[in-house]
Design a protein around this motif. Structure first.
Motif, short mmCIF file in Angstrom:
data_model
loop_
_atom_site.label_atom_id
_atom_site.label_comp_id
_atom_site.label_asym_id
_atom_site.label_seq_id
_atom_site.Cartn_x
_atom_site.Cartn_y
_atom_site.Cartn_z
N ALA A 1 0.83 -1.20 0.00
CA ALA A 1 0.00 0.00 0.00
C ALA A 1 0.86 1.25 0.00
O ALA A 1 1.81 1.38 0.78
N GLY A 2 0.54 2.19 -0.90
CA GLY A 2 1.26 3.45 -1.01
C GLY A 2 2.50 3.39 -1.86
O GLY A 2 3.06 4.44 -2.22
N GLN A 3 2.93 2.21 -2.23
CA GLN A 3 4.10 2.07 -3.08
C GLN A 3 3.68 2.05 -4.54
O GLN A 3 2.54 1.73 -4.88
N PRO A 4 4.59 2.37 -5.46
CA PRO A 4 4.22 2.41 -6.88
C PRO A 4 4.00 1.01 -7.45
O PRO A 4 4.73 0.07 -7.11
N CYS A 5 2.99 0.90 -8.28
CA CYS A 5 2.73 -0.36 -8.99
C CYS A 5 3.96 -0.73 -9.81
O CYS A 5 4.57 0.13 -10.47
N ARG A 6 4.30 -1.98 -9.80
CA ARG A 6 5.48 -2.44 -10.53
C ARG A 6 5.27 -2.38 -12.04
O ARG A 6 6.23 -2.43 -12.81
N ARG A 7 4.02 -2.24 -12.48
CA ARG A 7 3.73 -2.17 -13.91
C ARG A 7 3.55 -0.73 -14.40
O ARG A 7 4.10 -0.34 -15.41
N CYS A 8 2.74 0.06 -13.66
CA CYS A 8 2.36 1.37 -14.19
C CYS A 8 2.78 2.55 -13.31
O CYS A 8 2.67 3.69 -13.72
N GLY A 9 3.23 2.30 -12.10
CA GLY A 9 3.68 3.37 -11.22
C GLY A 9 2.61 3.97 -10.34
O GLY A 9 2.92 4.77 -9.45
N THR A 10 1.34 3.63 -10.57
CA THR A 10 0.26 4.14 -9.72
C THR A 10 0.41 3.59 -8.30
O THR A 10 0.83 2.45 -8.11
N ARG A 11 0.06 4.39 -7.31
CA ARG A 11 0.21 3.94 -5.93
C ARG A 11 -0.80 2.85 -5.60
O ARG A 11 -1.99 2.96 -5.91
N ILE A 12 -0.32 1.81 -4.96
CA ILE A 12 -1.16 0.69 -4.58
C ILE A 12 -2.13 1.12 -3.48
O ILE A 12 -1.74 1.79 -2.52
N ALA A 13 -3.40 0.75 -3.63
CA ALA A 13 -4.44 1.10 -2.66
C ALA A 13 -4.65 -0.06 -1.68
O ALA A 13 -4.30 -1.20 -1.95
N ARG A 14 -5.27 0.27 -0.56
CA ARG A 14 -5.52 -0.71 0.50
C ARG A 14 -6.90 -0.46 1.09
O ARG A 14 -7.30 0.67 1.32
N SER A 15 -7.62 -1.56 1.36
CA SER A 15 -8.92 -1.46 2.03
C SER A 15 -9.23 -2.81 2.67
O SER A 15 -8.33 -3.64 2.84
N GLY B 1 -15.28 -7.99 2.96
CA GLY B 1 -15.94 -8.97 3.80
C GLY B 1 -16.43 -8.36 5.10
O GLY B 1 -16.08 -7.24 5.47
N ALA B 2 -17.24 -9.11 5.81
CA ALA B 2 -17.85 -8.64 7.05
C ALA B 2 -17.02 -9.08 8.25
O ALA B 2 -16.56 -10.21 8.31
N PRO B 3 -16.82 -8.17 9.22
CA PRO B 3 -16.13 -8.56 10.45
C PRO B 3 -16.86 -9.72 11.13
O PRO B 3 -18.09 -9.81 11.03
N PRO B 4 -16.18 -10.62 11.80
CA PRO B 4 -14.74 -10.59 12.09
C PRO B 4 -13.90 -11.29 11.03
O PRO B 4 -12.71 -11.48 11.24
N GLN B 5 -14.51 -11.69 9.92
CA GLN B 5 -13.76 -12.42 8.89
C GLN B 5 -13.35 -11.52 7.72
O GLN B 5 -13.01 -12.01 6.65
N ASP B 6 -13.37 -10.22 7.93
CA ASP B 6 -12.96 -9.33 6.86
C ASP B 6 -11.46 -9.49 6.61
O ASP B 6 -10.71 -9.87 7.49
N ARG B 7 -11.05 -9.19 5.39
CA ARG B 7 -9.66 -9.33 4.98
C ARG B 7 -9.15 -8.02 4.39
O ARG B 7 -9.91 -7.25 3.78
N ILE B 8 -7.86 -7.79 4.53
CA ILE B 8 -7.22 -6.64 3.91
C ILE B 8 -6.97 -6.96 2.44
O ILE B 8 -6.52 -8.05 2.11
N VAL B 9 -7.28 -5.99 1.58
CA VAL B 9 -7.02 -6.17 0.15
C VAL B 9 -6.14 -5.03 -0.36
O VAL B 9 -6.20 -3.90 0.13
#
Length: 275
Positions: A227-241, A244-252
């Motif tokens: 997250a926040g680092q440049p994409c290895r292909r296009c340079g766009t910053r990687i997003a993070r969110s 899923g529903a808690p408590p089984q939600d996952r970071i993507v």
């Protein structure tokens, strides 16, 4: 949570240390099986099934364990000091004259009849690293719910067994689809299934879950934990969110440019089936 390739390596380690040898020590430190007597029996084999471990023991018994987030098996020589954690975290000990296998923080320790293994793992889809791998059947299961977000469909062990959060994120990137993209809208989903099988197969004997082809620690992944680092292909910053529903939600993690679509508007409350 360990990915299927990590569990595969753990099974190989345990099989090498235990299979074909008689148990001289056997302790299951969980209330349900604390009085089980396994000493004197031979360990026949240790098999992975998705993220599950099946230790088959002489007399028609199977020790079923699952690592989930924090569990770990470690093997030691007969005279070697154990070092995987404090004694109160030990849930299982299996030893012979040469080796001792110690299970730390295992959330699942279940002794069952070998003929009843399906009760523990029968719900799983085709195993990406197993002899029963069937790409067509995996694709059929994934396609049964075309509106389900791609990341959650891949994480659901009932569809195909062995994918954890690392591979779910990386496969979404390699498919050019955001984590929230409905499975039915993914271009060439058969290629996603084939790539999942290929990646886990390539990594089954090495650590790092390498998806880029570069084994250097800071170059192994396209988007996972970047997250926040440049994409290895296009340079766009990687997003993070999260998905899923808690408590089984996952970071993507995803690249907004390489994985187009209004990802955040596709949030879902359907949780993955991760076991």
């Amino acid at each position: 949570m360990p990915e299927g390739d990590s569990v595969f390596r753990t099974a190989r380690m345990l099989h090498s240390a235990l299979a074909g040898r008689e148990l001289t020590t056997a302790e299951l430190r969980v209330p349900a099986h604390a009085t089980a007597e396994l000493t004197g029996r031979q360990v026949l084999e240790v098999l992975p099934r998705g993220k599950h471990l099946l230790t088959r023991i002489e007399g028609g018994l199977t020790l079923h364990t699952h690592l989930r987030m924090d569990g770990r098996w470690q093997t030691y020589g007969s005279s070697e000091r154990w070092g995987g954690g404090p004694a109160w975290q030990i849930r299982a000990v299996l030893g012979n004259a040469q080796h001792t296998a110690v299970g730390y923080r295992l959330p699942v320790v279940e002794l069952l009849r070998t003929g009843e293994e399906q009760r523990a793992v029968g719900h799983l889809g085709p195993d990406l690293l197993g002899p029963d791998w069937d790409a067509d059947r995996a694709l059929q299961r994934l396609s049964a719910d075309p509106g389900r977000p791609l990341a959650l469909a891949l994480l659901d062990q009932r569809n195909l067994a062995g994918i954890g959060n690392v591979y779910a994120n990386e496969l979404c990137f390699l498919a050019g689809a955001g984590p929230w993209t409905p499975f039915g809208e993914v271009a060439r989903p058969d290629r996603v299934v084939a790539l999942a099988h290929r990646l886990l197969g390539l990594n089954r004997l090495r650590s790092g879950h390498i998806t880029t082809g570069d084994a250097r620690a800071d170059r192994r992944h396209w988007v996972y934990r970047r997250a926040g680092q440049p994409c290895r292909r296009c340079g766009t910053r990687i997003a993070r969110s999260t998905i899923g529903a808690p408590p089984q939600d996952r970071i993507v993690f995803w690249c907004p440019r390489c994985q187009p679509g209004d990802a955040l508007s596709r949030r879902t409350e359907h949780s993955p089936e991760t076991v």
